[in-house]
Design a protein around this motif. Structure first.
Motif, mmCIF file in Angstrom:
data_model
loop_
_atom_site.group_PDB
_atom_site.id
_atom_site.type_symbol
_atom_site.label_atom_id
_atom_site.label_comp_id
_atom_site.label_asym_id
_atom_site.label_seq_id
_atom_site.Cartn_x
_atom_site.Cartn_y
_atom_site.Cartn_z
ATOM 1 N N ALA A 121 0.717 -1.320 -0.056
ATOM 2 C CA ALA A 121 0.113 -0.044 0.136
ATOM 3 C C ALA A 121 1.047 1.271 -0.030
ATOM 4 C CB ALA A 121 -0.786 -0.059 1.348
ATOM 5 N N HIS A 122 0.682 2.117 -0.771
ATOM 6 C CA HIS A 122 1.479 3.528 -0.580
ATOM 7 C C HIS A 122 0.283 4.735 -0.897
ATOM 8 C CE1 HIS A 122 0.468 2.122 -4.855
ATOM 9 N NE2 HIS A 122 0.662 3.453 -5.349
ATOM 10 N N ILE A 123 0.853 5.985 -0.630
ATOM 11 C CA ILE A 123 0.311 7.089 -0.731
ATOM 12 C C ILE A 123 0.978 7.852 -1.911
ATOM 13 C CG2 ILE A 123 -0.645 9.089 0.214
ATOM 14 C CD1 ILE A 123 -0.653 7.186 3.039
ATOM 15 N N LYS A 124 0.066 8.334 -2.931
ATOM 16 C CA LYS A 124 0.939 9.351 -3.688
ATOM 17 C C LYS A 124 0.668 10.635 -3.590
ATOM 18 C CE LYS A 124 1.804 9.227 -8.433
ATOM 19 N NZ LYS A 124 3.088 8.748 -9.582
ATOM 20 N N LEU A 125 1.522 11.532 -3.495
ATOM 21 C CA LEU A 125 1.564 13.019 -3.369
ATOM 22 C C LEU A 125 2.276 13.728 -4.257
ATOM 23 C CD1 LEU A 125 2.499 12.940 0.640
ATOM 24 C CD2 LEU A 125 0.120 13.046 -0.252
ATOM 25 N N ARG B 291 4.290 14.241 -7.164
ATOM 26 C CA ARG B 291 5.221 12.873 -7.785
ATOM 27 C C ARG B 291 6.047 12.100 -6.668
ATOM 28 N NH1 ARG B 291 9.110 15.921 -11.839
ATOM 29 N NH2 ARG B 291 9.645 13.607 -12.198
ATOM 30 N N ARG B 292 5.759 12.552 -5.252
ATOM 31 C CA ARG B 292 6.087 11.721 -4.452
ATOM 32 C C ARG B 292 5.315 10.332 -3.977
ATOM 33 N NH1 ARG B 292 7.949 15.114 0.553
ATOM 34 N NH2 ARG B 292 9.057 12.721 0.992
ATOM 35 N N VAL B 293 6.022 9.476 -3.434
ATOM 36 C CA VAL B 293 5.103 8.160 -3.099
ATOM 37 C C VAL B 293 5.626 7.958 -1.691
ATOM 38 C CG1 VAL B 293 4.870 5.770 -3.153
ATOM 39 C CG2 VAL B 293 4.992 7.333 -5.244
ATOM 40 N N VAL B 294 4.767 7.972 -0.621
ATOM 41 C CA VAL B 294 5.092 7.798 0.784
ATOM 42 C C VAL B 294 4.440 6.426 1.132
ATOM 43 C CG1 VAL B 294 5.560 9.851 1.298
ATOM 44 C CG2 VAL B 294 3.323 9.164 1.800
ATOM 45 N N PHE B 295 4.911 5.812 2.281
ATOM 46 C CA PHE B 295 4.460 4.472 2.800
ATOM 47 C C PHE B 295 4.238 4.680 4.469
ATOM 48 C CE2 PHE B 295 7.126 3.958 -0.864
ATOM 49 C CZ PHE B 295 6.555 2.958 -1.533
ATOM 50 N N ASP B 296 3.317 3.955 4.889
ATOM 51 C CA ASP B 296 3.038 4.173 6.382
ATOM 52 C C ASP B 296 3.822 2.661 6.730
ATOM 53 O OD1 ASP B 296 2.064 4.194 9.106
ATOM 54 O OD2 ASP B 296 0.444 3.275 8.500
ATOM 55 N N TRP B 297 4.842 2.576 7.422
ATOM 56 C CA TRP B 297 5.509 1.394 7.761
ATOM 57 C C TRP B 297 4.668 0.543 8.421
ATOM 58 C CZ3 TRP B 297 8.784 -1.776 6.274
ATOM 59 C CH2 TRP B 297 9.487 -2.702 7.036
ATOM 60 N N ASP B 298 3.863 0.798 9.345
ATOM 61 C CA ASP B 298 3.102 -0.475 9.870
ATOM 62 C C ASP B 298 1.937 -1.143 8.961
ATOM 63 O OD1 ASP B 298 4.280 0.248 12.404
ATOM 64 O OD2 ASP B 298 2.720 1.905 13.063
ATOM 65 N N THR B 299 1.493 -0.158 8.120
ATOM 66 C CA THR B 299 0.434 -0.956 7.252
ATOM 67 C C THR B 299 1.258 -1.694 6.142
ATOM 68 O OG1 THR B 299 -0.630 1.209 7.304
ATOM 69 C CG2 THR B 299 -1.247 -0.164 5.358
#
Length: 67
Positions: free
Chosen positions: A43-47, A49-57
């Motif tokens: 699972a990832h979140i696109k902001l 051009r950036r992509v971030v991740f919630d480590w716990d998820t």
């Protein structure tokens, strides 16, 4: 002993990590992280051009897939 780099900025306090940090934690390449995102394994979140991740998820998702 080498000191670990401290993350700064708005995402550091929120628990989100970037592709580089996720690749480091999973001991894989950034290309592999991209492929895992594209296939829906992570699972990832696109902001923009950036992509971030919630480590716990991400961790929970990978543990579910390994069972």
């Amino acid at each position: 002993m080498p000191k670990e780099k401290q993350k700064t900025g708005p995402l550091a306090d929120s628990g989100f990590i970037d592709r580089n940090e996720l690749a480091r934690r999973l001991c894989c390449s950034i290309g592999s992280v991209h492929n895992y995102c594209k296939s829906g394994k992570i699972a990832h979140i696109k902001l923009g051009r950036r992509v971030v991740f919630d480590w716990d998820t991400v961790r929970q998702q990978l543990l579910r897939q390994s069972r």
